[in-house]
Design an enzyme around this catalytic site. Structure first.
Site, mmCIF file in Angstrom:
data_model
loop_
_atom_site.group_PDB
_atom_site.id
_atom_site.type_symbol
_atom_site.label_atom_id
_atom_site.label_comp_id
_atom_site.label_asym_id
_atom_site.label_seq_id
_atom_site.Cartn_x
_atom_site.Cartn_y
_atom_site.Cartn_z
ATOM 1 N N LYS A 248 0.962 -1.182 -0.067
ATOM 2 C CA LYS A 248 -0.116 0.014 -0.220
ATOM 3 C C LYS A 248 1.052 1.150 -0.083
ATOM 4 C CE LYS A 248 0.998 1.072 4.505
ATOM 5 N NZ LYS A 248 1.849 2.178 4.928
ATOM 6 N N GLY B 204 3.784 -1.348 3.985
ATOM 7 C CA GLY B 204 2.811 -2.328 4.790
ATOM 8 C C GLY B 204 3.221 -3.625 4.244
ATOM 9 N N SER C 288 2.602 -6.421 7.264
ATOM 10 C CA SER C 288 1.303 -6.511 7.605
ATOM 11 C C SER C 288 0.481 -7.302 6.396
ATOM 12 C CB SER C 288 0.554 -5.220 7.666
ATOM 13 O OG SER C 288 0.801 -4.797 8.957
ATOM 14 N N ASP D 221 -1.109 -2.441 10.095
ATOM 15 C CA ASP D 221 -1.778 -2.242 8.697
ATOM 16 C C ASP D 221 -2.657 -3.694 8.479
ATOM 17 O OD1 ASP D 221 -0.646 0.084 8.766
ATOM 18 O OD2 ASP D 221 1.108 -0.464 7.340
HETATM 19 O O1 C5P Z 1 2.428 -2.597 14.068
HETATM 20 P P1 C5P Z 1 3.621 -1.910 13.231
HETATM 21 O O2 C5P Z 1 4.504 -3.071 12.910
HETATM 22 O O3 C5P Z 1 3.129 -0.969 12.357
HETATM 23 O O4 C5P Z 1 4.202 -1.197 14.348
HETATM 24 C C1 C5P Z 1 5.658 -1.183 14.803
HETATM 25 C C2 C5P Z 1 5.966 0.030 15.779
HETATM 26 O O5 C5P Z 1 5.624 1.349 15.302
HETATM 27 C C3 C5P Z 1 4.900 -0.162 16.975
HETATM 28 O O6 C5P Z 1 5.573 -1.093 17.699
HETATM 29 C C4 C5P Z 1 4.928 1.156 17.644
HETATM 30 O O7 C5P Z 1 6.255 1.565 18.048
HETATM 31 C C5 C5P Z 1 4.922 1.916 16.438
HETATM 32 N N1 C5P Z 1 3.378 2.474 15.943
HETATM 33 C C6 C5P Z 1 2.709 3.396 16.702
HETATM 34 N N2 C5P Z 1 1.544 3.559 16.174
HETATM 35 C C7 C5P Z 1 1.027 3.246 15.071
HETATM 36 C C8 C5P Z 1 1.670 1.972 14.348
HETATM 37 C C9 C5P Z 1 2.859 1.857 14.901
HETATM 38 O O8 C5P Z 1 3.358 3.859 17.542
HETATM 39 N N3 C5P Z 1 -0.429 3.386 14.854
#
Ligand code: C5P
Length: 293
Positions: free
Chosen positions: A11, A102, A105, A135
């Site tokens: 994405k 992404g 995810s 995501d």
């Molecule tokens: O879930 P994802 O892999 O996208 O997130 C990686 C890190 O990015 C999380 O551990 C968090 O520290 C940060 N994050 C965040 N807020 C979000 C998505 C991610 O703080 N909405």
């Protein structure tokens, strides 16, 4: 043995705003997510005889053990459903990571979806996968374009016109948690949400005045990352000299530029190809292409 092969699309974020800090340190966002034709390929095979999880990866480097998100997805599926059969995953990575695209995810959503199909067991893919990647709910819903809010769990379909895209990797290594902590360190500030209350009313089927999207493609990470990463600053400069509709995807390091016509995208991709470590031309897409085998 039963097997299925799925495409796990990338994405891009057509604008990204950080609108709040949530309990637990996560951040709430507002962004338009758009699936593109760049995709990983995920093949999942199961056999109901008791067995383990295995993983083979090709393409861009990706860990082949339990630290890989797709492995975690398989183990989470087992925990949720009690499935004890063998699960074999083959992952071909075309999506760079970290990219802000992404990829992890999307792979997670694809593996969970394949496991539900192959085993006939029930699991809420969006909810289950959200613990592995913010995501996942977007990819699990299968929309081409959506307004995404909250941590990523609030996904509202919207319609945008078809576009061609040129992706460039600015060459910096920016893990997502690092981008968020840089934002936290004081450089960032909360942005007002887009004042468009019913976003699903945004059904833009056509390009208007040379733009595919009425809201600016601003990304709250861009000023923060530009200050820290010279490659991000350089990509910002080159893209603003070269095209009109461009932006940073997610927390980087990949940027995109959008075009109405294929020829425009081809010309810009050719012009940028020597300037960045990775340039990829693609387009907007519908999610869901799959084949058995
Ligand atoms: O879930 P994802 O892999 O996208 O997130 C990686 C890190 O990015 C999380 O551990 C968090 O520290 C940060 N994050 C965040 N807020 C979000 C998505 C991610 O703080 N909405």
């Amino acid at each position: 043995m039963r097997a299925i092969t799925l495409e796990a699309p990338a994405k891009i974020n057509l604008g990204l705003r950080i609108t709040g800090v949530l309990p637990g340190g996560y951040h709430s966002l507002e962004s338009v997510f758009s699936a593109i034709t760049l995709a990983d390929e995920v093949r999942v095979a199961v056999s109901d005889n008791p067995g383990d999880t295995s993983l083979r990866c090709t393409g861009f480097p990706s860990p082949e053990g339990p630290s890989n998100l797709v492995w975690k997805a398989a183990e989470l599926f087992r925990k949720e459903t009690g499935y004890t059969g063998s699960i074999g995953i083959r992952l071909h990575k075309n999506i760079p990571s970290p990219g802000g695209l992404g990829g992890g995810s999307s792979d997670t959503a694809a593996v969970l979806s394949a496991l539900v199909t192959l085993t006939g067991l029930e699991a809420d893919i969006a909810e289950l996968g959200a613990s592995l990647g913010s995501d996942v709910p977007f990819f699990a819903r299968g929309f081409s374009h959506a307004v995404v809010r909250g941590r990523g769990e609030l996904v509202e379909v919207c319609r945008l016109p078809e576009f061609h895209a040129v992706l460039v990797n600015s060459g910096e290594n920016i893990p997502t948690p690092v981008a968020y902590s840089l934002w936290d360190e004081g450089s960032g500030h909360l942005t007002e949400p887009w004042q468009i209350s019913n976003y699903t009313a945004l059904n833009f089927g056509v390009w208007h005045e040379g733009k595919p999207f009425p809201v600016r493609l601003d990304n709250d990470f861009l000023p923060v990352l530009s200050r820290r990463y010279p490659g991000v600053e350089r990509a910002t400069r080159i893209l603003s000299e070269t095209c009109v509709n461009w932006g940073l995807s997610g927390s980087g390091p990949v940027f995109y530029a959008l075009f109405h016509r294929l020829e425009e995208a081809e010309a810009v991709a050719e012009g940028l190809s020597g300037k960045f470590p990775w340039v990829f031309q693609c387009r907007s897409r519908q999610i869901g292409a799959s084949s058995n085998g």
